[in-house]
Design a protein around this motif. Structure first.
Motif, mmCIF file in Angstrom:
data_model
loop_
_atom_site.group_PDB
_atom_site.id
_atom_site.type_symbol
_atom_site.label_atom_id
_atom_site.label_comp_id
_atom_site.label_asym_id
_atom_site.label_seq_id
_atom_site.Cartn_x
_atom_site.Cartn_y
_atom_site.Cartn_z
ATOM 1 N N CYS A 63 0.844 -1.193 0.000
ATOM 2 C CA CYS A 63 0.000 0.000 0.000
ATOM 3 C C CYS A 63 0.885 1.251 0.000
ATOM 4 O O CYS A 63 1.803 1.374 0.816
ATOM 5 C CB CYS A 63 -0.904 -0.006 1.225
ATOM 6 N N THR A 65 -0.053 4.145 0.857
ATOM 7 C CA THR A 65 -0.463 5.047 1.928
ATOM 8 C C THR A 65 0.080 4.622 3.291
ATOM 9 O O THR A 65 0.738 5.392 3.982
ATOM 10 C CB THR A 65 -1.999 5.144 1.986
ATOM 11 N N GLU A 101 -9.236 -4.224 -4.271
ATOM 12 C CA GLU A 101 -9.536 -2.885 -4.776
ATOM 13 C C GLU A 101 -9.150 -1.799 -3.789
ATOM 14 O O GLU A 101 -9.014 -0.630 -4.160
ATOM 15 C CB GLU A 101 -11.027 -2.784 -5.112
ATOM 16 N N ALA A 102 -8.979 -2.192 -2.525
ATOM 17 C CA ALA A 102 -8.550 -1.247 -1.491
ATOM 18 C C ALA A 102 -7.610 -1.957 -0.535
ATOM 19 O O ALA A 102 -7.661 -3.187 -0.388
ATOM 20 C CB ALA A 102 -9.750 -0.694 -0.736
ATOM 21 N N CYS A 103 -6.747 -1.199 0.104
ATOM 22 C CA CYS A 103 -5.816 -1.772 1.071
ATOM 23 C C CYS A 103 -6.594 -2.402 2.222
ATOM 24 O O CYS A 103 -7.436 -1.736 2.846
ATOM 25 C CB CYS A 103 -4.880 -0.689 1.604
ATOM 26 N N ALA A 108 -7.258 2.500 1.878
ATOM 27 C CA ALA A 108 -6.885 3.390 0.772
ATOM 28 C C ALA A 108 -7.017 2.647 -0.553
ATOM 29 O O ALA A 108 -7.480 1.508 -0.595
ATOM 30 C CB ALA A 108 -5.466 3.902 0.977
ATOM 31 N N GLY A 109 -6.597 3.276 -1.647
ATOM 32 C CA GLY A 109 -6.730 2.682 -2.971
ATOM 33 C C GLY A 109 -5.997 1.360 -3.100
ATOM 34 O O GLY A 109 -5.362 0.887 -2.151
ATOM 35 N N PRO A 110 -6.061 0.732 -4.280
ATOM 36 C CA PRO A 110 -5.437 -0.578 -4.457
ATOM 37 C C PRO A 110 -3.930 -0.519 -4.239
ATOM 38 O O PRO A 110 -3.279 0.473 -4.603
ATOM 39 C CB PRO A 110 -5.771 -0.935 -5.913
#
Length: 264
Positions: A63, A65, A101-103, A108-110
């Motif tokens: 990730c 983020t 599709e998300a962390c 957060a985003g992928p």
């Protein structure tokens, strides 16, 4: 031994320091000398072998983020992204899952796929040499019965210009038109947390080097690495098995590693 069958010489080995050697423009993984050698090999109508002992597309999914790394739920090792299958795979137990599709940790985003594998090298070679015929050989492409024999015959028949593969290519195969062997990143096996890592690196790179120049045309070997001073690579460059064994035994005795102590 400094010669081979019919007194053919062993190929010269050059070590390319990835910290200092210029990279090919637009390439993450190839230095200018290796790309130039590939270009010259192609122009001469010869074949090249590119070695990376890591299958898949990217060996780390993290990730951007929070820094969370996606791990196997069974083995707790990093999952590898396989572009062709569009799945994350564990190379120890074969667990697989789609890219989320998300962390899963922070939402957060992928996660981003990072690092390299043979799939990614194949993609980059195709971009650098769009007219070259490229074959990838690893355990992902050799699943069907008889596939290894079919690929070997295709290489001998010169239906491919560049062959990208893992250690499956190192085991005594004889391809007279392969005159260039390039190790894309020798550090893959050096960085394994195992006291045998230098020995295995020396062994496999020596075997891979032996694929170059087995026919009437001379060969050459280029090894890309971030550790150009490592003794295993230095002895590969000198084709000096005895010197490697002597240095390795001294280091193992100092560290109380086998054969001087038991690991059990």
């Amino acid at each position: 031994c400094s010669t081979r069958v019919e007194q053919r010489p062993l190929p010269p080995v050059a070590i390319l320091d990835l910290r200092a050697t210029p990279r090919q423009a637009g390439s993450h993984f190839f230095t200018l000398p290796l790309v130039q050698a590939l270009r010259e090999t192609l122009a001469r109508g010869e074949q090249a072998l590119l070695f990376l002992n890591r299958r898949g597309y990217a060996n780390l999914t993290r990730c951007g983020t929070c820094g969370e790394v996606l791990l196997c739920t069974q083995c707790s090792i990093a999952l590898t992204w396989h572009q062709s299958e569009r799945r994350l795979l564990c190379h120890r137990c074969d667990y697989s899952q789609p890219l989320p599709e998300a962390c899963p940790a922070c939402g957060a985003g992928p996660p981003a796929v990072l690092g390299m594998g043979t799939e990614r090298i194949e993609q980059e070679v195709a971009m650098l040499f769009p007219d070259a015929r490229v074959l990838r050989m690893d355990s992902d492409t050799l699943r069907r019965r008889g596939e290894l024999e079919r690929m070997m015959e295709a290489i001998r028949a010169h239906r491919y210009d560049f062959v990208i593969g893992t250690q499956v290519l190192s085991k005594g195969h004889d391809f007279p038109l392969i005159t260039l062997v390039g190790a894309v990143l020798a550090d893959v096996s050096l960085n394994i947390a195992d006291f045998r890592a230098p020995e295995r690196t020396f062994q496999i790179l020596t075997q891979m080097a032996g694929r170059a120049g087995r026919g009437e045309r001379p060969g050459q070997v280029l090894i890309q690495t971030y550790n150009p001073e490592h003794y295993a690579l230095v002895h590969v460059q000198g084709h000096d098995t005895r010197a490697f064994a002597e240095q390795e035994l001294v280091l193992r005795e100092r560290s109380a590693s086998p054969p001087f102590a038991s690991q059990t």
